[in-house]
Every structure is written in C-alpha cells, then in structure tokens.
Design a protein around this motif. Structure first.
Motif, mmCIF file in Angstrom:
data_model
loop_
_atom_site.group_PDB
_atom_site.id
_atom_site.type_symbol
_atom_site.label_atom_id
_atom_site.label_comp_id
_atom_site.label_asym_id
_atom_site.label_seq_id
_atom_site.Cartn_x
_atom_site.Cartn_y
_atom_site.Cartn_z
ATOM 1 N N ARG A 81 16.745 -3.860 -7.087
ATOM 2 C CA ARG A 81 15.291 -3.958 -7.024
ATOM 3 C C ARG A 81 14.806 -3.066 -5.906
ATOM 4 N NH1 ARG A 81 10.425 -4.227 -7.017
ATOM 5 N NH2 ARG A 81 9.089 -5.978 -7.568
ATOM 6 N N ASN A 82 13.770 -2.274 -6.151
ATOM 7 C CA ASN A 82 13.303 -1.290 -5.184
ATOM 8 C C ASN A 82 11.804 -1.444 -4.973
ATOM 9 O OD1 ASN A 82 13.324 1.052 -3.514
ATOM 10 N ND2 ASN A 82 12.644 2.281 -5.244
ATOM 11 N N GLY A 83 11.363 -1.458 -3.725
ATOM 12 C CA GLY A 83 9.940 -1.473 -3.420
ATOM 13 C C GLY A 83 9.349 -2.867 -3.429
ATOM 14 N N CYS A 84 8.031 -2.924 -3.181
ATOM 15 C CA CYS A 84 7.299 -4.191 -3.096
ATOM 16 C C CYS A 84 6.541 -4.507 -4.383
ATOM 17 C CB CYS A 84 6.318 -4.149 -1.922
ATOM 18 S SG CYS A 84 7.100 -4.007 -0.304
ATOM 19 N N ALA A 136 0.834 -1.206 0.000
ATOM 20 C CA ALA A 136 0.000 0.000 0.000
ATOM 21 C C ALA A 136 0.866 1.251 0.000
ATOM 22 C CB ALA A 136 -0.927 -0.002 1.217
ATOM 23 N N ASN A 137 2.021 1.174 0.655
ATOM 24 C CA ASN A 137 2.900 2.330 0.732
ATOM 25 C C ASN A 137 3.474 2.698 -0.632
ATOM 26 O OD1 ASN A 137 4.264 4.186 2.713
ATOM 27 N ND2 ASN A 137 6.046 3.365 1.672
ATOM 28 N N ASP A 138 3.752 1.697 -1.468
ATOM 29 C CA ASP A 138 4.220 1.979 -2.825
ATOM 30 C C ASP A 138 3.179 2.773 -3.600
ATOM 31 O OD1 ASP A 138 6.519 0.625 -2.253
ATOM 32 O OD2 ASP A 138 6.188 -1.029 -3.641
ATOM 33 N N ILE A 139 1.901 2.429 -3.410
ATOM 34 C CA ILE A 139 0.839 3.167 -4.087
ATOM 35 C C ILE A 139 0.697 4.556 -3.471
ATOM 36 C CG2 ILE A 139 -1.647 3.209 -4.590
ATOM 37 C CD1 ILE A 139 -1.588 0.185 -4.723
ATOM 38 N N THR A 140 0.922 4.674 -2.166
ATOM 39 C CA THR A 140 0.849 5.983 -1.510
ATOM 40 C C THR A 140 1.861 6.948 -2.102
ATOM 41 O OG1 THR A 140 0.140 4.912 0.548
ATOM 42 C CG2 THR A 140 0.917 7.180 0.705
ATOM 43 N N ALA A 141 3.068 6.473 -2.392
ATOM 44 C CA ALA A 141 4.081 7.336 -3.004
ATOM 45 C C ALA A 141 3.616 7.823 -4.374
ATOM 46 C CB ALA A 141 5.410 6.595 -3.121
ATOM 47 N N VAL A 142 2.933 6.963 -5.122
ATOM 48 C CA VAL A 142 2.355 7.367 -6.411
ATOM 49 C C VAL A 142 1.257 8.403 -6.173
ATOM 50 C CG1 VAL A 142 1.133 6.591 -8.475
ATOM 51 C CG2 VAL A 142 2.907 5.148 -7.458
#
Length: 269
Positions: free
Chosen positions: A196-199, A160-166
């Motif tokens: 590799r970065n993020g989930c 969810a945090n990866d989407i939050t950054a977007v």
C-alpha cells in the motif's frame, strides 16, 4: 426521450471539498503560466523516460533526474542515496523469517544544503512505484516551507501531498502504484504479497487525476490508456462528475497565482 438518470457521484462531501481546496491551494502557489504551458501529464513511455541504462545503479539516478525535470525542479538541490538492502528473509528450504525488519521504500529529509531522498533498492524491480515515490517526495520538497498550511491544517500534509504529486503531472504513476498485489518467488517459496502506497485511496487519486486532465485540457482517453484496466471505469466516472459540475472547476481556475516569491528555487529553468 430524455433520461432522468443522473450518474452517481464518485466523491461527495468533505472528500470532494478537500480536493477542491487543495487544488486551489496549489494553484495559488504553483499555478500560473508554468502549470498551463510547462507541466505535462507524465506517461510511462520513452518520450518521458528516454535514457538507456547499463547498470542497476543508473536506473534510479536517471529515473530521478527525469522526475525532477518533469516536476520543474532541476535547480532544486537534492541528493539521491541508495539504502542498504533489506535483510534476506529466506534461510533456505521452506524456512522464512517472519516480521523481518525492512527499510522504508523512500524517505525525505531537508538540510542546509538541500533535500536528501533515500530509496530502497527493491524499488528497482518496480519502476512505476519508483517514479510515484520520487514524485511524492519531491512534492514534499516543493511545499514544505510554505507559510500557509494545506487545507485542514498541517495534519493533512500527507493527503495534500498525494494530490501535489498528481498536480506535478505524475497522477498515472500514483494511481497505478497505490495498491499492488502480486505473486513472488523467493528460492523454493512461492506466495503472494501486497503493498500500500500513499495516504489517499486509488479512487481519490483518480479524481485528482481527472481534475488535472480537465484543467489542462487533456483528452481523458490519453490518461485512461495508461491506467490499470480495473480502474478505468472509475476514472471516466470522475470525468463525468466534473463535466456535470463545472462550477468547482471554474472555482479552481479563478484562483490568483501569487507568483514565484514563495519558491525556494526557480522552477522550469
């Protein structure tokens, strides 16, 4: 004569559901007028990163300031700290230490006086990844103390945090830094390295970026012009899938914003 061909969906099933539910979650707590009028699609241009620097020490601090500004988090107390450099793996000639320890590229912790974000000095060589990681850690700061867990529970926080950054406007940086494969030269040694970065995968991040552009009314060409060429076709396919299924976009837009009562500090102030 019309065609019966229907473009293949980029995301389906639980992957698509997670994107929709996460955007609804974010719109509930961080949407409202500030999302539509103040949050921007941040581009790797002088318009968004105008500061000139005179030393390496200034690169990280001024970049971090701009990331905080575009996230609407200038008033959120946060300290940026440089880590110690990684050990030198090159011992001369062609001798290279294998499996040498290295520090994380970027860390986040929260204390009584605010957040603390540390960064590996190696990030100074990769400003795109630096911006992506700073945005990602600030996204943690933004959502960490919400009483409601992200879709699927707290175990999904990283996704969810990866989407939050977007959602904060940094989708282009997230997409372009999720996987890096490049040549390196270390003294007399030349080789290749990958990171590799993020989930989330680059495809999942592209879809999240496409949702962001559609919600904000941003011409996809603006985003695509800054995406890695190999990923642009996938991004346009994401846009096509959303255009063909606008019901879930309406579902996201209809979420009621609960207000600023859940924000630790004022945003965009």
């Amino acid at each position: 004569m019309f065609s019966l061909f229907k473009p293949r969906s980029v995301l389906v099933g639980s992957d698509l559901d997670f994107q929709i539910e996460t955007y609804k979650y974010l719109m509930k707590y961080f949407g409202g007028e500030s999302f539509y009028t103040k949050t921007k699609l941040v581009l790797p241009t002088d318009e968004f990163f105008p500061d000139s620097v005179s030393s390496e020490d200034e690169i990280a601090s001024k970049t971090f300031h701009q990331v905080k500004k575009h996230s609407g988090m200038c008033l959120w107390p946060c300290q940026l700290i440089a880590q110690e450099p990684d050990p030198n793996r090159h011992l001369g000639g062609t001798l290279l230490i294998r499996n040498a320890p290295s520090l994380p590229r970027c860390t986040y912790s929260l204390g009584e006086e605010g957040a603390e974000i540390t960064f590996n000095p190696n990030l100074l060589r990769n400003p795109v990844m630096m911006v992506a990681l700073f945005a990602n850690r600030l996204a943690f700061y933004l959502t960490q103390e919400l009483t409601e867990s992200p879709p699927g529970g707290w175990s999904n926080l990283g996704y969810a945090n990866d989407i939050t950054a977007v959602f904060l406007g940094f989708g282009i940086f997230s997409v372009n830094s999720v996987f890096n494969f490049q040549q390196f030269s270390d003294g007399e040694i030349i080789g290749w390295m990958s990171e590799r970065n993020g989930c989330l995968s680059d495809v999942e991040l592209l879809f999240a970026l496409a949702i962001f552009c559609k919600l904000k009314g941003i011409n996809p060409v603006v985003a695509a012009s800054h995406i890695k060429p190999a990923l642009r076709k996938i991004f346009y396919n994401c846009i096509k899938q959303i255009d063909a299924n606008e019901d879930f976009l309406s579902e996201i837009e209809s979420v009621e914003f609960v207000g600023d009562q859940y924000h630790k500090h004022p945003r965009f102030s």
